[in-house]
Design an enzyme around this catalytic site. Structure first.
Site, PDB file in Angstrom:
ATOM      1  N   ARG A  57       0.802  -1.224   0.000  1.00  0.00           N
ATOM      2  CA  ARG A  57       0.000   0.000   0.000  1.00  0.00           C
ATOM      3  C   ARG A  57       0.833   1.272   0.000  1.00  0.00           C
ATOM      4  O   ARG A  57       0.593   2.182  -0.794  1.00  0.00           O
ATOM      5  CB  ARG A  57      -0.915   0.055   1.241  1.00  0.00           C
ATOM      6  CG  ARG A  57      -2.186  -0.692   1.115  1.00  0.00           C
ATOM      7  CD  ARG A  57      -2.510  -1.333   2.446  1.00  0.00           C
ATOM      8  NE  ARG A  57      -1.513  -2.343   2.714  1.00  0.00           N
ATOM      9  CZ  ARG A  57      -1.590  -3.600   2.259  1.00  0.00           C
ATOM     10  NH1 ARG A  57      -2.639  -3.986   1.615  1.00  0.00           N
ATOM     11  NH2 ARG A  57      -0.612  -4.473   2.475  1.00  0.00           N
ATOM     12  N   THR A  58       1.765   1.378   0.930  1.00  0.00           N
ATOM     13  CA  THR A  58       2.458   2.659   1.101  1.00  0.00           C
ATOM     14  C   THR A  58       3.277   2.979  -0.143  1.00  0.00           C
ATOM     15  O   THR A  58       3.220   4.083  -0.686  1.00  0.00           O
ATOM     16  CB  THR A  58       3.353   2.603   2.352  1.00  0.00           C
ATOM     17  OG1 THR A  58       2.595   2.059   3.427  1.00  0.00           O
ATOM     18  CG2 THR A  58       3.852   3.978   2.732  1.00  0.00           C
ATOM     19  N   LYS A  86      26.490  -2.500  -0.752  1.00  0.00           N
ATOM     20  CA  LYS A  86      27.947  -2.477  -0.921  1.00  0.00           C
ATOM     21  C   LYS A  86      28.615  -1.622   0.148  1.00  0.00           C
ATOM     22  O   LYS A  86      29.783  -1.264   0.026  1.00  0.00           O
ATOM     23  CB  LYS A  86      28.297  -1.932  -2.315  1.00  0.00           C
ATOM     24  CG  LYS A  86      27.770  -2.803  -3.449  1.00  0.00           C
ATOM     25  CD  LYS A  86      28.309  -2.361  -4.800  1.00  0.00           C
ATOM     26  CE  LYS A  86      27.342  -1.493  -5.541  1.00  0.00           C
ATOM     27  NZ  LYS A  86      27.753  -1.183  -6.914  1.00  0.00           N
ATOM     28  N   ARG A 107      11.122   4.030   3.285  1.00  0.00           N
ATOM     29  CA  ARG A 107      10.811   3.077   4.371  1.00  0.00           C
ATOM     30  C   ARG A 107      12.092   2.327   4.684  1.00  0.00           C
ATOM     31  O   ARG A 107      12.827   1.914   3.781  1.00  0.00           O
ATOM     32  CB  ARG A 107       9.717   2.095   3.945  1.00  0.00           C
ATOM     33  CG  ARG A 107       9.523   0.964   4.953  1.00  0.00           C
ATOM     34  CD  ARG A 107       8.337   0.102   4.635  1.00  0.00           C
ATOM     35  NE  ARG A 107       7.084   0.793   4.915  1.00  0.00           N
ATOM     36  CZ  ARG A 107       5.892   0.195   4.873  1.00  0.00           C
ATOM     37  NH1 ARG A 107       5.787  -1.088   4.554  1.00  0.00           N
ATOM     38  NH2 ARG A 107       4.792   0.873   5.149  1.00  0.00           N
ATOM     39  N   HIS A 135       4.824   5.968  11.390  1.00  0.00           N
ATOM     40  CA  HIS A 135       4.298   5.833  10.025  1.00  0.00           C
ATOM     41  C   HIS A 135       3.317   6.996   9.861  1.00  0.00           C
ATOM     42  O   HIS A 135       2.096   6.814   9.869  1.00  0.00           O
ATOM     43  CB  HIS A 135       3.588   4.479   9.906  1.00  0.00           C
ATOM     44  CG  HIS A 135       3.320   4.016   8.501  1.00  0.00           C
ATOM     45  ND1 HIS A 135       3.320   4.869   7.411  1.00  0.00           N
ATOM     46  CD2 HIS A 135       3.034   2.776   8.022  1.00  0.00           C
ATOM     47  CE1 HIS A 135       3.041   4.162   6.326  1.00  0.00           C
ATOM     48  NE2 HIS A 135       2.875   2.890   6.670  1.00  0.00           N
TER      49      HIS A 135
HETATM   50  N1   CP Z   1      -0.261  -0.091   5.832  1.00  0.00           N
HETATM   51  C1   CP Z   1       0.946  -0.336   5.279  1.00  0.00           C
HETATM   52  O1   CP Z   1       1.965   0.281   5.655  1.00  0.00           O
HETATM   53  O2   CP Z   1       0.932  -1.300   4.330  1.00  0.00           O
HETATM   54  P1   CP Z   1       2.192  -1.747   3.472  1.00  0.00           P
HETATM   55  O3   CP Z   1       3.165  -2.413   4.412  1.00  0.00           O
HETATM   56  O4   CP Z   1       1.662  -2.670   2.419  1.00  0.00           O
HETATM   57  O5   CP Z   1       2.813  -0.499   2.898  1.00  0.00           O
END
Ligand code: CP
Length: 330
Positions: A57-58, A86, A107, A135
């Site tokens: 999703r993110t 590396k 991320r 998040h």
């Molecule tokens: N909600 C969320 O962070 O989903 P993903 O890990 O798929 O990005």
């Protein structure tokens, strides 16, 4: 906060006016997300979308959001496809990639790493999840979803909200950010349901109490979800445990299904989950038999991620007021 040119690293950067500004811009993004209108407001701009942990999703919704505003997306997925494998430092990676991009989403499995990266970046950086820490865009889309779901029920106010958070509250970064965000509102009741070993960090519970909220903690789900507007379930964050076997100790502890919902929840309780939900039958924190429940908001929640992330790009890159001018109907 000053959105233009700012990093978005923590939900603590936002006040209530900022939230309203994000939501107002997100509302205006609906025709673009539905492909009824097309805008080229970010024509020529490049997003560096860097995901060093799995994501559906993110990663995809940030990418779609940027495309829907007319920009291009360049992705790095996994350490193995990056020169970090590396031995390149976050500092050097940030210096280089910020020369190629107008904005970066990242991320990373280590708490604080996105802030470290941002400190070296020459362009705004958005935190797409750093370890078990935060998040922030998820918290924004969660609150946007809560507001929309309550509006659908004829309620206009987030003050007085009653919410249960269920599952791995120790490692679940989405619930950490959401709790911090709820501290901006009044008279919220937060019911925290987790195994004793996976409780919400005490510092966050204290923040909720300092905000004047009612906090209840329990290790039993059924009786604790009977008086809430929102039941927000989370999965066991297996990747944060020493081994899958340790995560197995907790998996499947809280399993919400239609029968439990009917028996214990109020008729309008909205079911949320940041996803992914664990679909293995022995884990299964939200049973598939809830899929036809009209109060299951998990896919509306995921859809809202595009709107909120479009708003974050538009505000951070200072084009929020030009989106419609650069648009045409489809
Ligand atoms: N909600 C969320 O962070 O989903 P993903 O890990 O798929 O990005």
């Amino acid at each position: 906060m000053k959105f233009s040119g700012s990093h978005i690293l923590s939900i603590s950067q936002f006040d209530r006016n900022d939230i309203e500004r994000v939501f107002e811009v997100a509302d205006r993004m609906v025709p673009y997300a539905h492909r009824e209108r097309v805008t080229k407001v970010l024509d020529g701009a490049i997003l560096g979308n860097m995901f060093f942990e799995p994501s559906t999703r993110t990663r995809v919704s940030f990418g779609c959001a940027f495309n829907l505003l007319g920009g291009e997306v360049r992705e790095t997925t996994g350490f193995e496809t990056s020169a970090i494998a590396k031995g390149e430092s976050l500092y050097d990676t940030a210096r280089v990639l910020s020369g190629y991009s107008d904005v970066i989403v990242m991320r990373h499995p280590v708490s604080g790493s996105v802030a470290e990266f941002a400190a070296a970046s020459r362009v705004p950086v958005m935190n797409g999840g750093d370890g078990s820490n935060e998040h922030p865009s998820q918290a924004l889309l969660d609150l946007y979803t809560i507001r929309k779901e309550l509006q659908h029920q004829g309620r206009s106010d987030l003050d007085g909200l009653r919410i249960a958070m269920i599952g791995d509250l120790k490692y679940g970064r989405t619930v950490h950010s959401l709790c911090k965000l709820l501290c901006l509102y009044k008279n919220v009741t937060v019911v925290l349901i987790s195994p004793n070993e996976l409780k919400m960090p005490e510092a966050i519970v204290e923040q909720l109490r300092q905000a004047g909220h009612t906090v209840q903690e329990s290790d039993v789900m059924e009786g604790s979800i009977s008086k809430v507007d929102i039941a927000y379930s989370t999965r066991i964050q297996e990747e944060r445990f020493a081994s899958p076997a340790e995560a197995d100790l907790y998996r499947g502890r809280y399993r919400l299904n239609q029968s439990i919902y009917t028996r214990y929840c109020e008729p309008n309780t909205v079911i949320m989950h940041p996803l992914p939900r664990d679909s293995r039958t022995e884990a299964n924190e939200l049973d598939n038999d809830l899929n036809d429940n009209p109060n299951l908001a998990i896919f509306r929640q995921a859809d809202n991620g595009v709107l909120v992330r479009m708003a974050l790009f538009a505000l951070t890159l200072d084009v929020a007021d030009q989106v419609d001018k650069a648009a045409r109907d489809v």
